[in-house]
Design an enzyme around this catalytic site. Structure first.
Site, mmCIF file in Angstrom:
data_model
loop_
_atom_site.group_PDB
_atom_site.id
_atom_site.type_symbol
_atom_site.label_atom_id
_atom_site.label_comp_id
_atom_site.label_asym_id
_atom_site.label_seq_id
_atom_site.Cartn_x
_atom_site.Cartn_y
_atom_site.Cartn_z
ATOM 1 N N THR A 87 1.225 -4.355 4.457
ATOM 2 C CA THR A 87 1.165 -4.785 5.682
ATOM 3 C C THR A 87 0.212 -5.999 6.033
ATOM 4 O O THR A 87 0.195 -6.418 7.119
ATOM 5 C CB THR A 87 0.087 -3.598 6.337
ATOM 6 O OG1 THR A 87 -1.166 -3.588 5.503
ATOM 7 C CG2 THR A 87 0.817 -2.226 6.289
ATOM 8 N N ASP A 88 -0.475 -6.420 4.923
ATOM 9 C CA ASP A 88 -1.130 -7.902 5.329
ATOM 10 C C ASP A 88 -0.267 -8.713 5.841
ATOM 11 O O ASP A 88 -0.636 -9.586 6.690
ATOM 12 C CB ASP A 88 -1.689 -8.342 4.058
ATOM 13 C CG ASP A 88 -2.887 -7.416 3.600
ATOM 14 O OD1 ASP A 88 -3.480 -6.665 4.600
ATOM 15 O OD2 ASP A 88 -3.633 -7.475 2.349
ATOM 16 N N THR B 1 0.758 -1.165 0.163
ATOM 17 C CA THR B 1 0.096 0.018 -0.003
ATOM 18 C C THR B 1 0.850 1.080 0.175
ATOM 19 O O THR B 1 0.506 2.222 -0.629
ATOM 20 C CB THR B 1 -0.872 0.051 1.245
ATOM 21 O OG1 THR B 1 -1.851 -1.085 1.125
ATOM 22 C CG2 THR B 1 -1.821 1.180 1.260
ATOM 23 N N SER C 116 1.633 -7.415 -0.169
ATOM 24 C CA SER C 116 2.052 -8.453 0.426
ATOM 25 C C SER C 116 1.697 -9.671 0.569
ATOM 26 O O SER C 116 1.944 -10.566 0.927
ATOM 27 C CB SER C 116 2.257 -7.774 1.698
ATOM 28 O OG SER C 116 1.338 -7.654 2.443
#
Length: 360
Positions: free
Chosen positions: A122-123, A45, A89
């Protein structure tokens, strides 16, 4: 307004006058004093803009564009960028973990480099962070940094997070802390941190123990250190094993495990068990089949808090899993336990040795 931000992202690096705005005097140094920080860009992101063709965000910006959008960064460190990959990610893989680990290790071996930043979605950030914590042996820090708001949004959080991450990377107190995650003004240990909210900027948290420290406008402050750390070096010819996560739920019947055994390959399994480490009886029978084939099995808890222990008897109870040769993962989540299992299986498949690794 987001269009103006995109123009800024695409513009050349900011001048020294532009970059110094808003940065505390205590974090401005002369060119001779400024250390080098290597940025390994992987997408996510933080590197995303809205795509008119696809109707959503796509990871599209290179690392140089991310750096150019951060006023004051050149007053903290000399930045070198390596574009490793540009993906969300959810498309990170163990092979990419290994590539990032090797690049970070090579960069930190250079005496002029104070630390490494990894820009990342971030995932699955917490998984990459833990793999790097396990496999990068330098005392210098590796910092994972991302954003919850895309770069094309007017209130994107990526630039501030990047500046804060660089400040942590050059902080003397960060040495020996291993791999860290820095977002939203907080510093978290790779082993402990997790993403707790799908949208909020304050999503990263260490629920049981709290952050290691904070990045305030005037200083970087650590208040505790991560004690549960270990390193597992990856040799130049290492082949990472395959490990999968199996959930336990009401009515679990073992089909997932038997499907994996049929399709293969599988070197290890992580059971995301219930409570203190218990699974359904039908699932237990499939675990027995896996253990008979010599497959390593690690037990975690879907409660996401507390340790797993062999407390309950009966088929599927923790005591029967232990007797079968399963390994209990302390307080690691299933995702983190899988990361450790992948790393550990490059060294041993002995049950007692694996138990020792998971107990550290």
């Amino acid at each position: 307004m987001w269009f103006a931000l995109v123009l800024l992202l695409l513009s050349p690096f900011p001048t020294a006058v532009e970059a110094s705005s808003g940065l505390p005097e205590s974090y401005r140094g002369t060119p001779q004093e400024i250390p080098t920080v290597v940025v390994l860009s992987t997408g996510g992101t933080i590197a995303s803009t809205r795509s008119g063709d696809e109707g959503g965000y796509t990871s599209s910006l290179a690392g140089e564009q991310l750096i150019a959008a951060v006023p004051g960064l050149d007053q903290v460190a000399r930045i070198e960028v390596q574009n490793v990959v540009n993906v969300g990610s959810t498309n990170m893989t163990p092979a990419l973990w290994l590539e990032v680990s090797r690049r970070a290790t090579a960069a930190l071996a250079r005496p002029e480099v104070a630390g490494v930043l990894v820009t990342h979605g971030t995932d699955t950030m917490e998984e990459t962070a833990y793999f790097l914590d396990l496999t990068v042996t330098s005392e210098k820090p590796v910092i994972l940094v991302g954003a919850m708001r895309a770069a094309s949004e007017w209130d994107a959080d990526g630039p501030r997070n990047l500046l804060n991450a660089a400040r942590v990377a050059v902080s003397p107190e960060a040495r020996g802390m291993g791999t860290l995650v820095v977002l939203n003004g907080e510093i978290h240990a790779a082993r402990e941190v997790t993403k707790t909210n799908s949208l909020a900027v304050e999503t990263f948290d260490t629920p049981q123990f709290g952050a290691l420290g904070v990045v305030d406008v005037d200083a970087v402050r650590f208040y505790r250190a991560p004690l549960r750390r270990q390193t597992i070096e990856m040799g130049p010819d290492v082949v990472l094993p395959v490990a999968d996560i199996i959930p336990n739920y009401a009515g679990s019947d073992g089909r997932l495990i038997r499907g994996l055994l049929k399709e293969g390959p599988v070197d290890g399994l992580v059971l995301d068990a219930s409570g203190a480490g218990n699974i359904a009886g039908a699932l237990f029978e499939a675990v027995q089949e896996a253990r008979e084939r010599g497959i390593a099995v690690v037990v975690t808890s879907r409660t996401h808090g507390g340790r797993v222990l062999p407390l309950y008897a009966g088929g599927g109870g923790g005591t029967t899993l232990q007797e079968m040769g399963c390994v209990f993962a302390d307080n690691l989540s299933a995702q983190k336990a899988r990361v450790l299992l992948i790393a550990a299986l490059t060294k041993t498949r002995d049950v007692e040795e694996l138990r020792a690794i998971f107990g550290r």
